[in-house]
Write a protein that holds these residues in place. Structure first.
Motif, mmCIF file in Angstrom:
data_model
loop_
_atom_site.group_PDB
_atom_site.id
_atom_site.type_symbol
_atom_site.label_atom_id
_atom_site.label_comp_id
_atom_site.label_asym_id
_atom_site.label_seq_id
_atom_site.Cartn_x
_atom_site.Cartn_y
_atom_site.Cartn_z
ATOM 1 N N ALA A 1 0.814 -1.223 0.000
ATOM 2 C CA ALA A 1 0.000 0.000 0.000
ATOM 3 C C ALA A 1 0.844 1.269 0.000
ATOM 4 C CB ALA A 1 -0.914 0.001 1.219
ATOM 5 N N PHE A 2 2.127 1.164 0.315
ATOM 6 C CA PHE A 2 2.949 2.357 0.566
ATOM 7 C C PHE A 2 2.912 3.349 -0.597
ATOM 8 C CE2 PHE A 2 6.999 4.659 0.459
ATOM 9 C CZ PHE A 2 6.977 5.243 1.714
ATOM 10 N N GLY A 3 3.104 2.862 -1.813
ATOM 11 C CA GLY A 3 3.136 3.751 -2.974
ATOM 12 C C GLY A 3 1.810 4.456 -3.194
ATOM 13 N N LEU A 4 0.710 3.787 -2.887
ATOM 14 C CA LEU A 4 -0.611 4.403 -3.040
ATOM 15 C C LEU A 4 -0.829 5.481 -1.983
ATOM 16 C CD1 LEU A 4 -2.724 1.192 -3.752
ATOM 17 C CD2 LEU A 4 -1.878 2.864 -5.421
ATOM 18 N N MET B 1 1.485 7.281 -0.603
ATOM 19 C CA MET B 1 2.301 8.434 -0.976
ATOM 20 C C MET B 1 1.636 9.255 -2.077
ATOM 21 S SD MET B 1 4.943 8.515 1.006
ATOM 22 C CE MET B 1 3.746 8.021 2.251
ATOM 23 N N ARG B 2 0.738 8.620 -2.819
ATOM 24 C CA ARG B 2 0.012 9.309 -3.886
ATOM 25 C C ARG B 2 -1.342 9.819 -3.414
ATOM 26 N NH1 ARG B 2 3.508 5.837 -5.974
ATOM 27 N NH2 ARG B 2 4.408 6.187 -8.061
ATOM 28 N N SER B 3 -1.593 9.689 -2.115
ATOM 29 C CA SER B 3 -2.838 10.175 -1.495
ATOM 30 C C SER B 3 -4.084 9.552 -2.110
ATOM 31 C CB SER B 3 -2.917 11.717 -1.599
ATOM 32 O OG SER B 3 -1.816 12.312 -0.924
ATOM 33 N N VAL B 4 -3.987 8.274 -2.457
ATOM 34 C CA VAL B 4 -5.151 7.537 -2.957
ATOM 35 C C VAL B 4 -6.110 7.306 -1.792
ATOM 36 C CG1 VAL B 4 -5.917 5.360 -3.995
ATOM 37 C CG2 VAL B 4 -3.787 6.443 -4.773
ATOM 38 N N PRO B 5 -7.416 7.460 -1.976
ATOM 39 C CA PRO B 5 -8.381 7.236 -0.896
ATOM 40 C C PRO B 5 -8.257 5.833 -0.295
ATOM 41 C CG PRO B 5 -9.441 8.312 -2.742
ATOM 42 C CD PRO B 5 -8.064 7.924 -3.206
ATOM 43 N N LYS B 6 -8.475 5.730 1.015
ATOM 44 C CA LYS B 6 -8.270 4.472 1.727
ATOM 45 C C LYS B 6 -9.076 3.300 1.147
ATOM 46 C CE LYS B 6 -8.053 2.493 6.348
ATOM 47 N NZ LYS B 6 -8.231 2.741 7.801
ATOM 48 N N PRO B 7 -10.385 3.466 0.850
ATOM 49 C CA PRO B 7 -11.122 2.331 0.274
ATOM 50 C C PRO B 7 -10.509 1.842 -1.046
ATOM 51 C CG PRO B 7 -12.638 4.024 1.022
ATOM 52 C CD PRO B 7 -11.268 4.626 1.081
ATOM 53 N N GLU C 1 -7.331 -0.184 -0.251
ATOM 54 C CA GLU C 1 -7.654 -1.542 0.214
ATOM 55 C C GLU C 1 -8.043 -2.434 -0.956
ATOM 56 O OE1 GLU C 1 -10.676 -0.974 3.150
ATOM 57 O OE2 GLU C 1 -9.268 -0.256 4.695
ATOM 58 N N ARG C 2 -8.835 -1.886 -1.862
ATOM 59 C CA ARG C 2 -9.266 -2.686 -3.018
ATOM 60 C C ARG C 2 -8.090 -3.051 -3.911
ATOM 61 N NH1 ARG C 2 -10.497 -2.247 -8.166
ATOM 62 N NH2 ARG C 2 -9.970 -0.033 -8.283
ATOM 63 N N ARG C 3 -7.217 -2.074 -4.181
ATOM 64 C CA ARG C 3 -6.112 -2.329 -5.099
ATOM 65 C C ARG C 3 -5.027 -3.206 -4.466
ATOM 66 N NH1 ARG C 3 -5.228 3.500 -7.955
ATOM 67 N NH2 ARG C 3 -3.232 2.548 -8.541
ATOM 68 N N VAL C 4 -4.809 -3.081 -3.172
ATOM 69 C CA VAL C 4 -3.848 -3.961 -2.486
ATOM 70 C C VAL C 4 -4.337 -5.411 -2.536
ATOM 71 C CG1 VAL C 4 -2.902 -4.591 -0.230
ATOM 72 C CG2 VAL C 4 -2.852 -2.207 -0.991
ATOM 73 N N LYS C 5 -5.613 -5.604 -2.276
ATOM 74 C CA LYS C 5 -6.177 -6.955 -2.334
ATOM 75 C C LYS C 5 -6.045 -7.529 -3.743
ATOM 76 C CE LYS C 5 -10.373 -9.606 -1.331
ATOM 77 N NZ LYS C 5 -11.783 -9.546 -0.847
ATOM 78 N N GLU C 6 -6.302 -6.707 -4.728
ATOM 79 C CA GLU C 6 -6.186 -7.116 -6.132
ATOM 80 C C GLU C 6 -4.740 -7.480 -6.480
ATOM 81 O OE1 GLU C 6 -6.152 -4.109 -9.492
ATOM 82 O OE2 GLU C 6 -8.177 -4.930 -9.712
ATOM 83 N N ALA C 7 -3.791 -6.665 -6.029
ATOM 84 C CA ALA C 7 -2.378 -6.915 -6.327
ATOM 85 C C ALA C 7 -1.880 -8.175 -5.635
ATOM 86 C CB ALA C 7 -1.536 -5.709 -5.913
ATOM 87 N N LEU C 8 -2.262 -8.385 -4.385
ATOM 88 C CA LEU C 8 -1.843 -9.584 -3.671
ATOM 89 C C LEU C 8 -2.468 -10.837 -4.285
ATOM 90 C CD1 LEU C 8 -1.877 -8.389 0.057
ATOM 91 C CD2 LEU C 8 0.092 -8.817 -1.419
ATOM 92 N N GLY C 9 -3.686 -10.698 -4.785
ATOM 93 C CA GLY C 9 -4.302 -11.828 -5.480
ATOM 94 C C GLY C 9 -3.550 -12.184 -6.751
#
Length: 372
Positions: free
Chosen positions: A114-117, A119-125, A128-136
């Protein structure tokens, strides 16, 4: 499917695909030393390109200039239609995967990704969605709360890959990411990285000194030596039609013999004479891949039907068992030639000193001119 990469003379390649990354005369000097010399390269969108070469050839310096970690001395870096040569790293929209993984040890897997997101001030929800997608994508959903120290080397590398991909970069840069893994894990990760890259259609540049990685993973191979580009081509092009003796010997194993061309399609090597493709002249070096050669008993009439064949007599000098292969070292007129054959449960020539003959097709001989 293979696609033709061209040097940087235009914004498109011959198959009609747009060039996504272009290097124009990219140069890096350190004082009088030239690390990268006027490198020109064009990479179409969606290709995985390997920068291949020995240590010190300039491949990592090139990658770091593309990433913005090193400032070029001369030349341009263009992504799409944008000149990014002087753009800071954080604005380049590139994902980086390092040899050392560079994970934060105090953070969980999910937090690292999640760190890079953040740092880019991406909204928390959205994070969470993109981290789950990337780990999958890298099959690590179940390990999201573990710390890096609780993971294997292969799992840590997957985390590093997920962290690079989660920001949805325009270009993925990989700096020898598999060199710290054992052989089995390297095989697995080669396939995983290639599958993910193709599924996302992302443009990627992969630095490696391992020819197996370059040939098996990439659409194109850029062979470098001494800061200069030696050859660019598909894995098949570079392996089967090397542009220089260096490329022939670095990309795959080869036997090298120096001789003098006679102008009639033959080359004399000491007291020996072999046939070669074409009619070269002057001093030459011939090269033949070990697996393209065949070992037979001395005096055997065995041949390759319908093909012009070279045949040299010698004595078996050494036999090396390497699992799926037997490597035979043969003394031929004082020169050592290596022949590779399937091990066949370990059966084959075994007695050192046995008189043998080495056969290969004339068309499998590579010929290069050489200086005095």
């Amino acid at each position: 499917m293979m696609h033709q990469t061209v040097l940087c003379g235009s914004a498109t390649v011959s198959d009609g695909r747009d060039v996504h990354l272009r290097l124009d005369g990219l140069t890096k000097r350190y004082g009088e030393s030239v690390a990268v010399a006027a490198l020109d390269l064009a990479v179409p969108k969606g290709e995985l390109v390997a920068l291949l070469g020995p240590s010190g050839c300039g491949k990592t310096t090139t990658l770091r200039m593309v990433a913005g970690l090193i400032k070029p001395t001369n030349g341009r870096i263009v992504v799409g239609s944008n000149d990014i040569t002087i753009m800071p790293t954080y604005r380049r929209d590139m994902g980086l995967v390092f040899q050392s993984y560079a994970l934060f040890p105090h953070m969980s897997v999910a937090k690292n990704v999640a760190f890079g997101l953040e740092m880019r001030s991406v909204p928390k929800p959205e994070i969470e969605r993109r981290v789950k997608e990337a780990l999958g994508m890298v099959r690590l959903e179940a390990l999201a709360e573990r710390k890096p120290r609780e993971l294997s080397g292969g799992q840590q590398q997957r985390v590093a890959l997920a962290r690079a991909l989660v920001i949805r970069p325009s270009i993925l840069l990989l700096d020898e990411p598999l060199s710290n893994l054992d052989a089995k894990l390297r095989d697995e990760m080669r396939n995983e990285i290639r599958d993910i890259q193709q599924s996302l259609g992302i443009t990627a540049v992969f630095v490696t000194h391992d020819q197996v990685e370059a040939l098996s993973m990439c659409d194109k191979v850029v062979v470098m030596q001494g800061g200069k580009l030696e050859q660019v081509g598909t894995p098949v092009d570079v392996y089967e039609h090397p542009a220089s003796p260096f490329v022939a010997s670095f990309v795959g194993r080869t036997n090298r013999l120096k001789g003098t061309a006679q102008g009639d399609g033959s080359v004399t090597i000491g007291a020996m004479k072999v046939l070669v493709p074409g009619r070269p002249g002057g001093k030459v070096e011939i090269m033949v891949r070990p697996h393209r050669m065949k070992l037979v008993e001395e005096g055997s009439v065995e041949d390759v039907a319908g093909q012009e064949v070279n045949r040299l007599a010698g004595h078996l000098k050494r036999v090396t068992f390497v699992g799926d292969l037997l490597q035979y070292s043969v003394d031929v007129g004082g020169a050592e030639i290596v022949v590779e054959a399937a091990s066949d449960h370990g059966r084959g020539f075994r007695i050192v000193g046995t008189p043998v003959a080495v056969l290969w097709r004339v068309e499998d001989t590579m010929v290069f001119g050489r200086g005095a």
